[in-house]
Design an enzyme around this catalytic site. Sequence first.
Site, short mmCIF file in Angstrom:
data_model
loop_
_atom_site.label_atom_id
_atom_site.label_comp_id
_atom_site.label_asym_id
_atom_site.label_seq_id
_atom_site.Cartn_x
_atom_site.Cartn_y
_atom_site.Cartn_z
N HIS A 16 0.63 1.46 -0.93
CA HIS A 16 1.17 2.47 -1.85
C HIS A 16 0.19 3.59 -2.20
O HIS A 16 0.11 4.02 -3.36
CB HIS A 16 1.68 1.81 -3.13
CG HIS A 16 2.86 0.92 -2.93
ND1 HIS A 16 3.76 1.09 -1.90
CD2 HIS A 16 3.30 -0.16 -3.64
CE1 HIS A 16 4.70 0.16 -1.98
NE2 HIS A 16 4.45 -0.61 -3.01
N HIS A 19 9.53 3.37 -6.94
CA HIS A 19 9.37 1.92 -6.99
C HIS A 19 10.02 1.32 -8.25
O HIS A 19 9.45 0.41 -8.86
CB HIS A 19 7.88 1.57 -6.94
CG HIS A 19 7.57 0.22 -6.36
ND1 HIS A 19 7.99 -0.96 -6.95
CD2 HIS A 19 6.89 -0.13 -5.24
CE1 HIS A 19 7.55 -1.98 -6.24
NE2 HIS A 19 6.89 -1.51 -5.18
N GLU A 21 13.41 0.42 -2.07
CA GLU A 21 12.50 1.55 -1.89
C GLU A 21 12.84 2.24 -0.56
O GLU A 21 12.45 1.76 0.50
CB GLU A 21 11.06 1.06 -1.87
CG GLU A 21 10.66 0.22 -3.08
CD GLU A 21 9.47 -0.67 -2.77
OE1 GLU A 21 8.42 -0.12 -2.35
OE2 GLU A 21 9.59 -1.90 -2.92
#
Length: 387
Positions: A140, A213, A351
């Site tokens: 991420h 997210h 996501e």
Amino acid sequence: MNLSTKLIALALLTGSLTMSACTSNKKEESSEAKPGITKAAYGQLPDGQSADLYTLRNAEGMEAKITNYGGIVVSLTAPDKEGQFADVTLGFDSLNTYATKNPYFGALIGRYGNRIAKGKFTLDGKEYSLPVNDGPNSLHGGKKGFDKVVWTATPVEGNEPALKLAYTAKDGEEGYPGTLNVEVTYTLQKDNALRIDYQATTDKPTVVNLTNHSYFDLSAGKSSDILGHELILEADRFLPVDQTLIPTGELKAVSGTPFDFTKSSVVGSRINDTADTQLRYGKGYDHCWVFADSSRSLKSIATVYEPTTGRVMTVSTTEPAVQFYTGNFLDGTLTGKEGRVYKKRTGFCLETQHYPDSPNQAAFPTTTLKPGETYRSTTVYTFTTRK
């Protein structure tokens, strides 16, 4: 004027005043239902920066609260089958908790969503090294991804209130090449949908994979977990992973596996199938599904139904894939909104994104962005009900 005339006049006057009061109340009620956006101070971060909280409201009464710290969706309300609105996202009651303990609740993710193997990739013959923050891999965007920065926020008034967030990631930030100018716009639509539009440009070749997210619980806390939710995924293949959750490179058919959600299936019906290697590796679902429709058009890719409240969430996107994650690493150590303890599988994520580890896998669709090009992506979460 005789007594009778005076009484009639008084009654008319009273009636007129009462009518005016009713009209005033209706106007106040109407104004409360008007769409709009408001701003409030949200607090101070450990580094001294301040953050704000923006509340978007549509004409139906739906609300989205978003902070410019990490672009986090702090709350999102949706009606149940009785018309009662409640927050359907996981999160915290304070900015400080988001800044210190957040497992990406509600956050904007970048510069690269999902995992990059061993924190390395090669672009145009040059190897780049990224911070490793998920076992041996980079996750991420690294240790300080887009979820941990303060964005410049611009409210956009209108029939559909919107919040535009902007951030410039410097060349070399978290190891990625190129100065990346990013804009993300949240729009609360008339049809009880939260639309997210992403846009980015760069001054040198780089890789980009942006997503949101948010963790959802369509029961709004009425159920202890999300295993009773029912899911449809318009995906005929998924990406098997190794033990560190990096794709092996195979695109595997979902047919005949616990990963088949082409027809509505209860999320918890197969999640604990310990005979399945992939479920063991992910401790449940933490995999990328690839859509049958690989076009860049906005298409419906997922539908989630929660039977006790009747809430339905439909996800549409321009992306080629989605990471379905069932909160397998929540362990009861985090206390969220209104004192709720977040245990394993308290929430789920959808996501929308490109494939994980694409910079290292030539067979995957490219995530390379070059100067002169514009990265664009759209995802819409639409909420309805079913009796």
